[in-house]
Design a protein around this motif. Structure first.
Motif, PDB file in Angstrom:
ATOM      1  N   UNK A   1     115.736  68.918  18.433  1.00 52.75           N
ATOM      2  CA  UNK A   1     114.383  68.700  17.948  1.00 52.75           C
ATOM      3  C   UNK A   1     113.437  69.618  18.720  1.00 52.75           C
ATOM      4  N   UNK A   2     113.119  70.742  18.087  1.00 53.66           N
ATOM      5  CA  UNK A   2     112.347  71.776  18.779  1.00 53.66           C
ATOM      6  C   UNK A   2     110.893  71.352  19.005  1.00 53.66           C
ATOM      7  N   UNK A   3     110.395  71.755  20.135  1.00 57.02           N
ATOM      8  CA  UNK A   3     108.947  71.617  20.369  1.00 57.02           C
ATOM      9  C   UNK A   3     108.404  70.199  20.392  1.00 57.02           C
TER      10      UNK A   3
ATOM     11  N   UNK B   1     103.977  67.356  20.207  1.00 57.60           N
ATOM     12  CA  UNK B   1     104.573  68.416  19.405  1.00 57.60           C
ATOM     13  C   UNK B   1     103.786  69.684  19.715  1.00 57.60           C
TER      14      UNK B   1
ATOM     15  N   UNK C   1     102.763  73.613  19.747  1.00 54.75           N
ATOM     16  CA  UNK C   1     102.541  74.446  18.548  1.00 54.75           C
ATOM     17  C   UNK C   1     101.444  73.821  17.734  1.00 54.75           C
ATOM     18  N   UNK C   2     101.700  72.617  17.238  1.00 54.75           N
ATOM     19  CA  UNK C   2     100.653  71.899  16.509  1.00 54.75           C
ATOM     20  C   UNK C   2      99.673  71.238  17.481  1.00 54.75           C
ATOM     21  N   UNK C   3     100.109  71.106  18.730  1.00 53.51           N
ATOM     22  CA  UNK C   3      99.299  70.450  19.765  1.00 53.51           C
ATOM     23  C   UNK C   3      98.839  69.076  19.322  1.00 53.51           C
ATOM     24  N   UNK C   4      99.778  68.266  18.883  1.00 55.39           N
ATOM     25  CA  UNK C   4      99.391  66.924  18.464  1.00 55.39           C
ATOM     26  C   UNK C   4     100.349  65.905  19.066  1.00 55.39           C
TER      27      UNK C   4
ATOM     28  N   UNK D   1     104.893  61.249  12.412  1.00 60.51           N
ATOM     29  CA  UNK D   1     103.476  61.427  12.722  1.00 60.51           C
ATOM     30  C   UNK D   1     102.949  60.133  13.323  1.00 60.51           C
TER      31      UNK D   1
ATOM     32  N   UNK E   1     108.490  61.392   8.272  1.00 57.40           N
ATOM     33  CA  UNK E   1     109.386  61.762   9.375  1.00 57.40           C
ATOM     34  C   UNK E   1     109.266  63.262   9.553  1.00 57.40           C
ATOM     35  N   UNK E   2     109.035  63.664  10.789  1.00 54.88           N
ATOM     36  CA  UNK E   2     108.809  65.077  11.058  1.00 54.88           C
ATOM     37  C   UNK E   2     110.128  65.811  11.225  1.00 54.88           C
ATOM     38  N   UNK E   3     110.999  65.242  12.043  1.00 55.14           N
ATOM     39  CA  UNK E   3     112.248  65.942  12.335  1.00 55.14           C
ATOM     40  C   UNK E   3     113.297  64.930  12.794  1.00 55.14           C
TER      41      UNK E   3
ATOM     42  N   UNK F   1      96.842  57.242  13.001  1.00 54.59           N
ATOM     43  CA  UNK F   1      95.562  57.262  13.712  1.00 54.59           C
ATOM     44  C   UNK F   1      94.833  55.946  13.458  1.00 54.59           C
TER      45      UNK F   1
END
Lengths: 255, 469
Positions: free
Chosen positions: A1-3, A23, A25-28, A82, A67-69, A85
């Motif tokens: 699971x990168x990053x 995460x 790259x996305x900085x989230x 994710x 689901x992201x990854x 919020x």
């Protein structure tokens, strides 16, 4: 699971550990779930769990947090989602207006329909299953998927035939959906799960005076919710799937 | 020049993604539909170009644009998923939207019934406002940029890609270089995009309702040179109220006209104004009319241009009509209705010729104008006094008087003497005269009257009687 990098342990749900993660790259901030089998668990349950995650990942509905990854190993599955919020439904409950509640009702019903069509039956929704994101949208918490993975292991271990249970679980989803909406409309501070209503007791039905507690609710809307809530026990079982509920909502209740 | 990227159909990235179809290659990234092999689902992948990566400062800005999108929570933006690297080149993915473009759905009338279009428009504009609040303007907005998937309205990845390109730079043809400009949009460019957004929304509404393109309709609406020459001979024909399309309800026609004249006098200045009008229609009310003259029979009108910017098309013009003074420091736009034309007893939508002269710049614009009937104002005295003492100061308050068109009012007060019946006090023709003080020096029964004037018509006269002891 990168990053994706674990930052903080948030909670444990049996075999599932939930972390807040970043995460890059996305900085989230995202949620990272690690599902690890216990020593006593059969290791051949992993494909079933993988399938469950795939079913969830394919769902295209606004109520489903994507689901992201994912990474799959011999005894462990990691997946990231994710991060919702905002607040849980519980903390937002007092501020949800009647109009918003009906919008939630429709959205949640179509979300549950999407789940049922994908073969996912929750067997009753719980307060902890739901998020009220940005005070606009109802979402299922990714924890639900964590619970589903634990359930898969239990099913495998106990060799339970789930096919017979699906109908019953679908009805429980329907009843608890009705309960949840009724509670929002009545402004109850705590979600009244189905088990708290003694369904065999006629008196409990009388107690559920939604229109009496909220003047913006009509008698026909109250009757509709009552028949949804008591679908599980009533003889005629007026509502057996969410298609019927959405149809009734659109054509009769909210028209 | 554009560098070819190592992304081919059926190639596999990081053992996780199989490339299904390459959508687009540009100097910044390559987009492709990919299959996530572990999750068996389609995603849209953006592989950053080496070209962009080498320009570190530009790449940083580009990445900030992506991060800005990712941080937005909206049901109409596809969810962002992975961020990774392939052969040391960054890539990211977002959800694949399986919905159909709105154009297809609108042409198949059964899919989005006409009566549901209003709620669709409201959702679309609300979403655009949400983006603008986050300083994101879609430069163009067409049917293909919006799609429906599982009951939700989405902005397609095409739009997102276009936004990213615009976010950072523009191509310099002379130098064959995409990186010559400082990244980011200037405020002027931002305003210009806003105007374009409004225009394209008007266009989209028209197409949705009329089932055909707006541009031929505008040409017809504006009339060609030849047609105008012919019409010069028949001047009165120009005064026939114009309709864009007979199939479009008049309420929507006003909205479309206001949208396709963004920033002009009477046109929308922002999306909130457009949303407000749509919500008015939802509540069964009419949208606010665009540029309107109430009962300005046969008069030329003066418009004061309050905008400092005349270089952009999206400037704002505040209208001041009739006898109101034009502030000297502001440039003046003289609106001249074609010669010999009188608006008398004719109501409806007209095009008026607007000649703009600001310093050395001059231009002609056709502005849609709604000519409507003037309604007389209503006079109202809110002073409750029926008796007073001599020498006592009495406040006369007529400020509750009103005009249906909200024109500024002139006040005509009159106090009639009990002995002679003559007018002994009159203060009028200034808007400030709405509230005035009088002192009665002799006893008697006085009759105080008030009538108001809205620049075109007088109200009925109203009276109160005061006993002075």
């Amino acid at each position: 699971m990168q990053n994706i990098f674990e930052k903080k342990l948030l909670k444990n749900i049996d075999r599932v550990t939930c972390y807040s993660a970043e995460q890059s790259g996305f900085k989230r901030e995202v949620l990272l779930y690690r599902f690890t089998l216990f020593y006593s668990d059969p290791s051949d349950v992993i494909p079933e769990c993988e399938n469950e995650i795939k079913k969830w990942a394919k769902l295209e509905h606004s109520t489903i947090i994507p689901i992201i990854d994912i990474t799959i190993e011999e005894k462990e599955i990691k997946f990231a989602t994710r991060k919702p919020e905002g607040n849980s439904v519980d903390s937002a409950k007092g501020d949800i207006s009647t109009i918003q509640t009906w919008s939630i009702a429709r959205s949640l019903a179509s979300g549950l329909l999407a789940l049922h069509q994908a073969g996912i039956f929750l067997g009753g929704i719980k307060e902890t299953h739901l998020f009220y994101e940005s005070e606009k949208w109802i979402r299922f918490s990714p924890d639900v998927l964590g619970e589903r993975l634990n359930r898969q292991v239990e099913i495998k271990k106990l060799n339970i035939n789930v096919a017979n249970r699906e109908k019953e679980e679908a009805i429980k989803d329907i009843s608890t959906w009705g309960c949840f909406i009724a509670c929002l409309l009545m402004g109850d501070q705590s979600f009244v799960p189905l088990k708290k209503i003694n369904l065999s007791n006629q008196k409990s039905q009388l107690d559920l005076e939604i229109a009496g507690r909220n003047p913006e609710v009509t008698k026909s809307q109250e009757e509709f919710l009552k028949s949804v809530i008591f679908s599980a026990t009533s003889q005629d079982k007026k509502f057996t799937n969410f298609e019927q509920i959405i149809d009734t909502l659109n054509k009769e209740i909210l028209s | 020049m554009v560098m070819k990227l190592a992304l081919e159909k059926n190639s596999v990235l990081n053992e996780k993604y199989r490339v299904v179809e390459i959508i687009e290659q540009n100097p910044f990234y390559t987009t492709a539909t990919v299959e996530h092999l572990l999750l068996n689902r389609y995603e849209i992948l953006y592989l950053i170009s080496k070209n962009l990566l080498e320009k570190k400062d530009i790449y940083e800005v580009f990445l900030r644009g992506v991060q800005k999108f990712v941080s937005l929570i909206s049901n109409s933006i596809p969810d962002f998923l992975s961020f990774g690297e392939y052969n040391e080149i960054p890539f990211f993915t977002h959800k694949y939207i399986a919905g159909k473009p709105i154009q297809e759905l609108l042409t198949q009338e059964t899919k989005i019934p006409r009566e549901e279009l209003l709620s669709f428009f409201i959702e679309l504009v609300s979403n655009l406002i949400f983006f603008q609040q986050n300083l994101i303007n879609w430069e163009y907005l067409t049917y293909n940029d919006v799609c429906f998937s599982k009951g939700n309205l989405f902005f397609s990845h095409i739009n997102f890609a276009r936004y990213l390109i615009n976010y950072r730079s523009q191509f310099n043809e002379e130098e064959n270089n995409w990186f010559d400009k400082s990244p980011g949009l200037s405020l002027q460019e931002y305003d210009f995009d806003l105007a374009k957004n409004l225009f394209h929304l008007g266009e989209l509404f028209y197409e949705a309702l009329a089932g055909k393109g707006l541009v031929p309709a505008i040409n017809k609406y504006k009339k060609s040179k030849e047609e105008r020459e012919k019409l010069k001979k028949k001047k009165r024909d120009l005064l026939s109220p114009l309709r864009l399309n007979e199939n479009i309800p008049e309420t929507f026609e006003i909205i479309i006209l206001k949208a396709i004249h963004p920033g002009s006098s009477g046109g929308y200045n922002n999306l909130n104004e457009l949303l407000e009008d749509l919500l008015r229609i939802e509540q069964g009310k009419s949208p606010k009319p665009f540029l309107e003259i109430a009962g300005a029979e046969g008069e030329s009108a003066l418009i004061s241009a309050s905008t400092p910017s005349d270089q952009q098309e999206g400037y704002t013009i505040a209208s001041i009509w009739g006898t109101q003074p034009v502030p000297e420091q502001e440039p003046v736009i003289r609106v001249r209705v074609r010669r010999g034309i009188s608006f008398k007893k004719m109501l409806g939508i007209f095009l008026i010729l607007c000649v703009v002269i600001i310093l050395t710049y001059a231009g002609k614009y056709y502005i849609p104008l709604l000519l409507k009937k003037n309604h007389p104002p209503v006079a109202l005295i809110s002073t409750n006094i029926t008796s007073c003492q001599t020498g006592e100061e009495v406040l006369l308050d007529g400020t509750k008087s009103n005009d249906p068109e909200n024109d500024l009012l002139d006040f005509y007060w009159e106090i009639v003497s009990p002995e002679t019946g003559q007018v002994i006090f009159s203060k009028n023709r200034t808007p400030e005269a709405g509230r005035t003080k009088v002192t009665f020096l002799t006893t008697g029964k006085y009759r105080i009257s008030l009538k108001v004037f809205d620049g075109k018509e007088f109200s009925q006269t109203i009276y109160i009687n005061v006993d002075v002891n």
